[in-house]
Design a protein around this motif. Structure first.
Motif, PDB file in Angstrom:
ATOM      1  N   ARG A 277       0.993  -1.300   0.078  1.00 20.01           N
ATOM      2  CA  ARG A 277      -0.038   0.252   0.155  1.00 20.01           C
ATOM      3  C   ARG A 277       0.903   1.052   0.013  1.00 20.01           C
ATOM      4  O   ARG A 277       0.496   2.227  -0.467  1.00 20.01           O
ATOM      5  CB  ARG A 277      -0.882  -0.120   1.363  1.00 20.01           C
ATOM      6  N   GLN A 278       2.231   1.183   0.602  1.00 21.55           N
ATOM      7  CA  GLN A 278       2.908   2.340   0.679  1.00 21.55           C
ATOM      8  C   GLN A 278       3.378   2.735  -0.912  1.00 21.55           C
ATOM      9  O   GLN A 278       3.833   3.805  -1.119  1.00 21.55           O
ATOM     10  CB  GLN A 278       4.053   1.999   1.586  1.00 21.55           C
ATOM     11  N   LEU A 279       3.402   1.628  -1.716  1.00 16.88           N
ATOM     12  CA  LEU A 279       3.853   1.831  -3.099  1.00 16.88           C
ATOM     13  C   LEU A 279       2.832   2.022  -4.047  1.00 16.88           C
ATOM     14  O   LEU A 279       2.856   2.347  -5.191  1.00 16.88           O
ATOM     15  CB  LEU A 279       4.723   0.477  -3.575  1.00 16.88           C
ATOM     16  N   MET A 280       1.386   2.042  -3.544  1.00 18.13           N
ATOM     17  CA  MET A 280       0.528   2.050  -4.399  1.00 18.13           C
ATOM     18  C   MET A 280      -0.848   2.879  -4.250  1.00 18.13           C
ATOM     19  O   MET A 280      -1.281   3.497  -5.230  1.00 18.13           O
ATOM     20  CB  MET A 280      -0.228   0.470  -4.653  1.00 18.13           C
ATOM     21  N   ILE A 281      -1.037   3.339  -2.736  1.00 23.08           N
ATOM     22  CA  ILE A 281      -2.139   4.040  -2.448  1.00 23.08           C
ATOM     23  C   ILE A 281      -1.571   5.138  -1.623  1.00 23.08           C
ATOM     24  O   ILE A 281      -0.609   5.036  -0.709  1.00 23.08           O
ATOM     25  CB  ILE A 281      -3.070   3.088  -1.601  1.00 23.08           C
ATOM     26  N   GLY A 282      -2.249   6.452  -1.717  1.00 27.53           N
ATOM     27  CA  GLY A 282      -1.791   7.396  -0.825  1.00 27.53           C
ATOM     28  C   GLY A 282      -0.929   8.657  -1.669  1.00 27.53           C
ATOM     29  O   GLY A 282      -0.695   8.174  -2.837  1.00 27.53           O
ATOM     30  N   PRO A 283      -0.680   9.649  -1.210  1.00 29.84           N
ATOM     31  CA  PRO A 283      -0.234  10.857  -1.946  1.00 29.84           C
ATOM     32  C   PRO A 283       1.232  10.431  -2.136  1.00 29.84           C
ATOM     33  O   PRO A 283       1.879  11.055  -3.095  1.00 29.84           O
ATOM     34  CB  PRO A 283      -0.312  11.959  -0.966  1.00 29.84           C
ATOM     35  N   GLN A 284       2.079   9.842  -1.371  1.00 27.05           N
ATOM     36  CA  GLN A 284       3.315   9.422  -1.395  1.00 27.05           C
ATOM     37  C   GLN A 284       3.674   8.230  -2.191  1.00 27.05           C
ATOM     38  O   GLN A 284       4.762   7.829  -2.460  1.00 27.05           O
ATOM     39  CB  GLN A 284       4.165   9.253  -0.130  1.00 27.05           C
ATOM     40  N   ALA A 285       2.583   7.614  -2.581  1.00 31.16           N
ATOM     41  CA  ALA A 285       2.748   6.380  -3.564  1.00 31.16           C
ATOM     42  C   ALA A 285       3.554   6.327  -4.627  1.00 31.16           C
ATOM     43  O   ALA A 285       4.432   5.345  -4.933  1.00 31.16           O
ATOM     44  CB  ALA A 285       1.368   5.635  -3.927  1.00 31.16           C
ATOM     45  N   GLU A 286       3.237   7.308  -5.509  1.00 28.94           N
ATOM     46  CA  GLU A 286       4.158   7.335  -6.805  1.00 28.94           C
ATOM     47  C   GLU A 286       5.623   7.612  -6.579  1.00 28.94           C
ATOM     48  O   GLU A 286       6.419   7.169  -7.361  1.00 28.94           O
ATOM     49  CB  GLU A 286       3.677   8.542  -7.531  1.00 28.94           C
ATOM     50  N   GLU A 287       6.036   8.531  -5.634  1.00 29.56           N
ATOM     51  CA  GLU A 287       7.344   8.722  -5.386  1.00 29.56           C
ATOM     52  C   GLU A 287       8.045   7.495  -4.673  1.00 29.56           C
ATOM     53  O   GLU A 287       9.443   7.181  -4.796  1.00 29.56           O
ATOM     54  CB  GLU A 287       7.358   9.901  -4.146  1.00 29.56           C
ATOM     55  N   ASN A 288       7.248   6.804  -3.689  1.00 28.21           N
ATOM     56  CA  ASN A 288       7.848   5.574  -3.305  1.00 28.21           C
ATOM     57  C   ASN A 288       8.100   4.599  -4.429  1.00 28.21           C
ATOM     58  O   ASN A 288       9.050   3.795  -4.355  1.00 28.21           O
ATOM     59  CB  ASN A 288       6.857   5.109  -1.994  1.00 28.21           C
ATOM     60  N   TYR A 289       7.084   4.439  -5.265  1.00 30.10           N
ATOM     61  CA  TYR A 289       7.238   3.301  -6.281  1.00 30.10           C
ATOM     62  C   TYR A 289       8.192   3.849  -7.200  1.00 30.10           C
ATOM     63  O   TYR A 289       9.158   2.764  -7.595  1.00 30.10           O
ATOM     64  CB  TYR A 289       5.745   3.409  -7.011  1.00 30.10           C
ATOM     65  N   ARG A 290       8.786   4.998  -7.712  1.00 27.68           N
ATOM     66  CA  ARG A 290       9.799   5.348  -8.493  1.00 27.68           C
ATOM     67  C   ARG A 290      11.091   4.997  -7.669  1.00 27.68           C
ATOM     68  O   ARG A 290      12.122   4.584  -8.163  1.00 27.68           O
ATOM     69  CB  ARG A 290       9.734   6.946  -8.860  1.00 27.68           C
TER      70      ARG A 290
END
Length: 295
Positions: A277-290
């Motif tokens: 969920r940290q990598l997929m959902i929430g305002p910081q998800a895109e930054e965490n995913y990159r």
């Protein structure tokens, strides 16, 4: 009394018995007189002759899966608008009509599963409806109850009702399926043309899907996705799950609002779900995913 007289008397007695029996049961009289040895109406023949084999066509080959839906479907929603229906239903405001549609077609956990059928030459899809649950701490199948079945006959009432209610059937239900049966169930029951309307899916993942299930999931506009994981492929820690083909495919679903994970025979699903969920959902998800992709 001579032997000849005795024989004549016995013969006359036999004829009389046959006549009496013939008046009562003609078939039994034939058996007594001619000695076929089997009741009338059977398929047996006189003793000493072989049983004739029935002439029948060979049975059709059994199809393991139900046939897919036809592809030459006419989409009523794409045709020119029909005249306003004169039904009393359309004298109600749209909000009240949608409440009716929800009661008849929506608000359920719809389990679709392939089962063997004794009446068909192929397996069929069994549909069972349950009350949905929003509990993230426990797999919902443990505490759900049967719900009223969906009544799709409403969609056949008129074209105007179909256009309003058909999307609700797919948008406001959660469909529970086996990942290995997803392709077959979609092709034979839901229809590929409905994928864009599906919002919520609960998948039981047995690690043996014969196709790329994420190709179908990407065609859906999913808001909520739940996985129940089975088997040993997640051994090695949560980092292995994130790096696995399943984990990479899951991370590519970028528009989810809710993700739920349950792992059979394992107790760290909460931690694994949190990482996804940290990598997929929430305002910081895109930054965490990159940042994850750059590792």
């Amino acid at each position: 009394m001579s032997r000849v007289s005795t024989t004549i008397i016995k013969g006359v007695g036999t004829v009389v018995e046959c006549l009496v029996v013939a008046l009562i049961c003609p078939c039994l009289a034939v058996v007594l007189c001619f000695g076929y040895g089997e009741p009338c109406g059977t398929n047996r023949v006189r003793k000493g002759y072989p049983m004739p084999k029935p002439q029948t066509d060979p049975p059709p080959a059994r199809q393991p899966n139900p046939p897919p839906l036809p592809t030459d479907r006419i989409d009523i929603q794409q045709l020119p608008a029909a005249a306003q229906s004169q039904s009393l239903l359309f004298k109600l405001p749209l909000e009240l009509r949608e409440l009716i549609y929800d009661k008849v077609l929506a608000g359920r956990l719809v389990r679709l599963q392939l089962v063997t059928s004794k009446l068909h030459e192929h397996s069929v899809v069994q549909c069972t409806c349950y009350t949905p649950t929003d509990d993230l701490e426990e797999y919902p199948a443990q505490r759900i109850f049967l719900a009223d079945p969906i009544s799709p006959a409403l969609l056949r009432s008129c074209r105007a009702v179909y256009n309003e209610a058909f999307p609700i059937l797919h948008q406001r239900n959660t469909f529970q399926l086996w990942a290995s049966q997803l392709n077959t169930v979609v092709g034979s029951v839901l229809g590929n043309y409905c994928l864009s309307n599906i919002r919520s899916v609960n998948l039981q993942y047995d690690y043996t899907p014969p196709f790329d299930m994420f190709a179908l999931l990407h065609q859906m506009r999913l808001d909520r996705l739940a996985f129940r994981l089975q088997g040993p492929p997640l051994q090695g820690g949560n980092s292995v799950a994130l790096e696995s083909a399943w984990g990479r495919g899951l991370l590519e679903l970028r528009k989810l609002r809710r993700l739920e994970l349950w792992i059979q025979h394992r107790g760290d699903e909460k931690e694994l779900g949190k990482k996804f969920r940290q990598l997929m959902i929430g305002p910081q998800a895109e930054e965490n995913y990159r940042a994850f992709l750059e590792l």
